[in-house]
Scaffold this active site. Structure first.
Site, PDB file in Angstrom:
ATOM      1  N   ASP A   1     -18.807  16.479 -46.855  1.00  0.00           N
ATOM      2  CA  ASP A   1     -19.416  17.216 -45.832  1.00  0.00           C
ATOM      3  C   ASP A   1     -20.547  16.384 -45.095  1.00  0.00           C
ATOM      4  OD1 ASP A   1     -20.947  17.344 -48.087  1.00  0.00           O
ATOM      5  OD2 ASP A   1     -21.922  19.015 -47.645  1.00  0.00           O
TER       6      ASP A   1
ATOM      7  N   HIS B   1     -20.922  11.983 -49.459  1.00  0.00           N
ATOM      8  CA  HIS B   1     -20.212  13.358 -49.656  1.00  0.00           C
ATOM      9  C   HIS B   1     -19.268  13.639 -48.584  1.00  0.00           C
ATOM     10  CE1 HIS B   1     -22.523  15.068 -53.444  1.00  0.00           C
ATOM     11  NE2 HIS B   1     -21.438  14.589 -53.638  1.00  0.00           N
TER      12      HIS B   1
ATOM     13  N   HIS C   1     -28.105  23.080 -43.245  1.00  0.00           N
ATOM     14  CA  HIS C   1     -27.409  22.985 -44.427  1.00  0.00           C
ATOM     15  C   HIS C   1     -27.656  23.983 -45.381  1.00  0.00           C
ATOM     16  CE1 HIS C   1     -25.445  21.125 -48.060  1.00  0.00           C
ATOM     17  NE2 HIS C   1     -24.781  20.270 -47.568  1.00  0.00           N
TER      18      HIS C   1
ATOM     19  N   ASP D   1     -29.060  15.834 -48.010  1.00  0.00           N
ATOM     20  CA  ASP D   1     -28.968  16.557 -49.399  1.00  0.00           C
ATOM     21  C   ASP D   1     -30.127  15.700 -50.062  1.00  0.00           C
ATOM     22  OD1 ASP D   1     -27.375  18.012 -48.239  1.00  0.00           O
ATOM     23  OD2 ASP D   1     -25.617  17.428 -49.450  1.00  0.00           O
TER      24      ASP D   1
ATOM     25  N   HIS E   1     -30.121  13.133 -55.416  1.00  0.00           N
ATOM     26  CA  HIS E   1     -28.876  13.676 -55.116  1.00  0.00           C
ATOM     27  C   HIS E   1     -27.617  13.028 -55.703  1.00  0.00           C
ATOM     28  CE1 HIS E   1     -26.364  16.516 -53.311  1.00  0.00           C
ATOM     29  NE2 HIS E   1     -25.580  15.634 -52.388  1.00  0.00           N
TER      30      HIS E   1
ATOM     31  N   HIS F   1     -29.591  19.597 -55.573  1.00  0.00           N
ATOM     32  CA  HIS F   1     -30.099  20.041 -54.128  1.00  0.00           C
ATOM     33  C   HIS F   1     -31.353  20.426 -54.555  1.00  0.00           C
ATOM     34  CE1 HIS F   1     -26.603  19.636 -51.399  1.00  0.00           C
ATOM     35  NE2 HIS F   1     -25.860  20.047 -52.406  1.00  0.00           N
TER      36      HIS F   1
END
Length: 689
Positions: free
Chosen positions: A78, A76, A421, A182, A161, A399
């Site tokens: 992020d 991902h 996070h 995550d 995830h 999540h």
């Protein structure tokens, strides 16, 4: 790399964990672990709500060439979006690892991001050639495979995830740190749940995205999702589902394909997977079938579940005929730009249409904004558009919720938990809930940390240190929970705790005091000065002292610590230096300068007698504002009020306006100042106009 010679033991025992991103926020995950002269970077993401250099983690806080190891948990943006920039545009020379599936998908996802970025911003962080060069520097690791770099051992576990997501376990000098990235403890249609390591970590760095929220059951969530889609297309509307090209999109495609197969009446309504990566993504998912759960692995023997019967790929808006009801899954998931943004802007004015936000949204993105039910939205070209379409939030974000996170922590029982996070409020709620959960559990001592960006969590890992209490401190019999305050003295490898007054007896050290003196020009009257000081410091006392030649001098003592010596055309302040006294001296100096700037009034009002009940009410309100409503009883009798904060109690005598607190003289002084100031403020200084 050996420990630097001559460095003190205490320094090498210190572990620092510093979030450079996703500290009390969601986005740009990046954490530095520093221990025994080793530095590890965990993830290197960008913030989805920001652009260009603003979207990067705070990497200017570190020297890139000092990083030994960089680990990426999943693909991902992020968590991995800043990686090509970091590998190509900085002095980083260490090693970088991620899982095989993450590396495969990372390339296509970042390629797409570069294309979208070209449309939305000219602040490009990196180019296609930078990405290709970065790919050569990325090494891969298998799940449960142990590797070692510069004395750092590490291996990874399945995190759920998304496909390829990993939790990394680090081991440095016997101390173990687990970084979850995550993760999800719930198995869904294609991914297995996160593993629980069989090794107990000393530190757990864990996500807190959903704080104390509990997810609804998967079956209920899927039913609500398919029913909402059905409602939108049944009323003749177009259904937009903004998703990221990879991750939750595949889960939603599996759900929709199954639902369409079970409802023949919907077969004429098309479903599009609108992503330039659609075919490439599916190829990757079909390649890594063995990384998915048992259900998918069994199904692949019969037919490939990722070859959809009711879903068509859509490369872009140019290939789309917008002629009637349809369902489109379009990227990106937070609608900052790209195809999902274009479709949203063209459909948002029609109330028949609907948008289903199916994942977590970061502050500052359009997806987050429309969840607050605004009347209108701003298009990419700046035009205001009315928001008429229906907006539903059905979270398929993989999540952990509170139940899963709490269970994971309980299974591992780490002594230290670092929350990352998560938005500040969600993180604070999770921290408070976890502290409450373990307060009543004497079997496990746990510390919860929730650092902000760039603020380091400092932990020490070493054998047990013993400190002997000596001198006057040792005269009190020790009791459970008793707090000792003294000076820790280290001699060779022995530690002693002493009261400051005992230092000369047991050590070669002595206590010294520094007296500060400051003189200020002053031409006003003593009465005016005393009056202004009462407004600044509350009650002041007047004492007499001797000057040069035995002359008597007028001395006013404020805060019980600052002497103000009044002489013709000059005022001198004297005090014993300390952080607290220095602040008091600043306040007194300000009062002297104020008195100097005023003309001497013709009349100074005497201390008036106040309405006692009114004063009590005002004092209770003031103390509640300062220390919290629970600190002061709402009902009391007599002339005393007790203020309780952190097991310390200060007693206020309303008759004499004095305060007593045996446990903490600083707390006593704070309350005393508040009482005196309030008393003085109810008799304002009056000057003749």
């Amino acid at each position: 790399m050996a420990t630097k010679a001559g460095s003190p033991n205490e320094d090498s025992d210190l572990m620092k964990i510093t979030p450079l991103g996703s500290g009390q926020e969601v986005g740009r995950s990046c954490h530095i672990v520093q221990f025994k002269d080793k530095k590890i970077m965990l993830d290197c993401g960008i913030h989805p709500g920001l652009t260009g250099m603003d979207a990067l983690p705070f990497v200017d806080m570190i020297e890139a060439d000092q990083i030994d190891l960089l680990l990426i948990s999943h693909f991902h943006l992020d968590h991995a979006g800043a990686l090509p920039w970091f590998l190509q545009k900085t002095t980083f020379r260490g090693k970088c690892f991620m899982t095989h599936a993450t590396k495969a998908i990372f390339f296509w996802l970042l390629s797409d991001y570069i294309k979208v970025s070209n449309i939305s911003t000219d602040q490009m962080l990196y180019t296609d050639s930078d990405l290709e060069a970065a790919m050569d520097k990325i090494e891969t690791i298998n799940f449960h495979e142990e590797k070692e770099v510069a004395g750092i051992k590490f291996w990874c576990y399945n995190a759920g995830h998304v496909l390829g997501a990993a939790m990394f376990m680090l081991e440095i000098a016997g101390v173990k740190i687990l970084y979850t990235g995550d993760f999800s403890r719930e198995e869904d249609r294609h991914l297995m749940s996160a593993e629980i390591p069989n090794i107990r970590p000393d530190v757990l760095i864990v996500e807190s995205t959903y704080g104390t929220h509990i997810h609804e059951k998967r079956e209920d969530r899927e039913n609500r999702f398919t029913q909402t889609v059905n409602d939108i297309v049944s009323r003749g509307g177009r259904c937009l589902i903004p998703v990221f090209a990879l991750g939750r999109a595949q889960e939603l495609l599996l759900i929709l394909d199954e639902y369409w197969a079970a409802h023949p009446e919907l077969s004429d309504i098309p479903i599009y997977y609108a992503s330039s990566l659609a075919k490439k993504c599916m190829a990757v998912y079909q390649t890594f079938i063995n990384s998915m759960n048992e259900k998918i692995r069994r199904q692949i023997a019969v037919n490939n579940p990722f070859v959809f019967k009711h879903i068509s790929n859509l490369k872009g808006i140019d290939h789309f005929d917008d002629i009637g009801p349809c369902v489109i899954l379009a990227s990106p998931g937070m609608m900052q730009s790209g195809l999902s943004r274009e479709l949203f802007e063209s459909w948002c004015t029609d109330k028949k249409n609907g948008c289903i936000v199916a994942g977590y949204c970061v502050e500052g993105t359009l997806a987050k904004h429309i969840l607050s039910d605004p009347q209108e939205v701003t298009a990419m070209n700046g035009q205001k558009l009315p928001l008429n379409l229906s907006v539903d939030y059905i979270s398929f974000s993989a999540h952990t919720d509170y139940k899963q996170t709490s269970g994971f922590i309980r299974a591992l029982k780490p002594p230290h938990v670092v929350l990352v996070h998560g938005e500040a409020n969600e993180m604070s709620r999770l921290k408070a809930a976890l502290i409450r959960e373990y307060e009543a559990d004497p079997t496990h001592n746990i510390e919860i940390h929730n650092p902000r960006n760039t603020v380091a969590v400092e932990l020490y890992f070493r054998g047990e240190k013993m400190a002997k209490v000596m001198g006057s401190l040792a005269m009190q019999k020790p009791e459970e929970g008793l707090k000792l305050s003294g000076i820790l003295v280290k001699r060779n490898f022995n530690y002693h705790i002493l009261s400051p007054g005992d230092l000369p007896k047991y050590t070669d050290l002595t206590m010294s005091t520094v007296t500060q003196r400051q003189s200020v020009h002053y031409t006003g009257s003593l009465e005016l000065l005393q009056y202004i000081l009462q407004h600044t410091a509350g009650e002041v006392e007047t004492v007499e002292g001797e000057g040069v030649g035995g002359d008597k001098k007028q001395i006013i003592r404020a805060f019980g610590a600052i002497d103000i010596i009044y002489e013709p055309r000059m005022v001198t302040l004297e005090w014993i230096a300390s952080p607290c006294n220095d602040m008091f001296a600043d306040a007194v100096l300000s009062a002297v300068l104020q008195a100097e700037s005023l003309d001497s009034p013709k009349y100074l009002p005497p201390s008036n007698k106040l309405d006692k009940n009114h004063f009590k009410e005002c004092l209770i309100e003031l103390l509640q504002d300062m220390f919290g409503e629970e600190s002061v009883p709402k009902i009391f009798s007599g002339d005393t009020i007790t203020v309780s904060v952190d097991n310390k109690a200060a007693t206020v005598n309303l008759a004499s306006l004095t305060v007593e607190c045996e446990e903490d003289k600083t707390f006593e002084q704070i309350v005393q100042t508040a009482v005196s100031k309030l008393h003085q403020s109810l008799v304002p200084l009056q000057f003749d106009k």
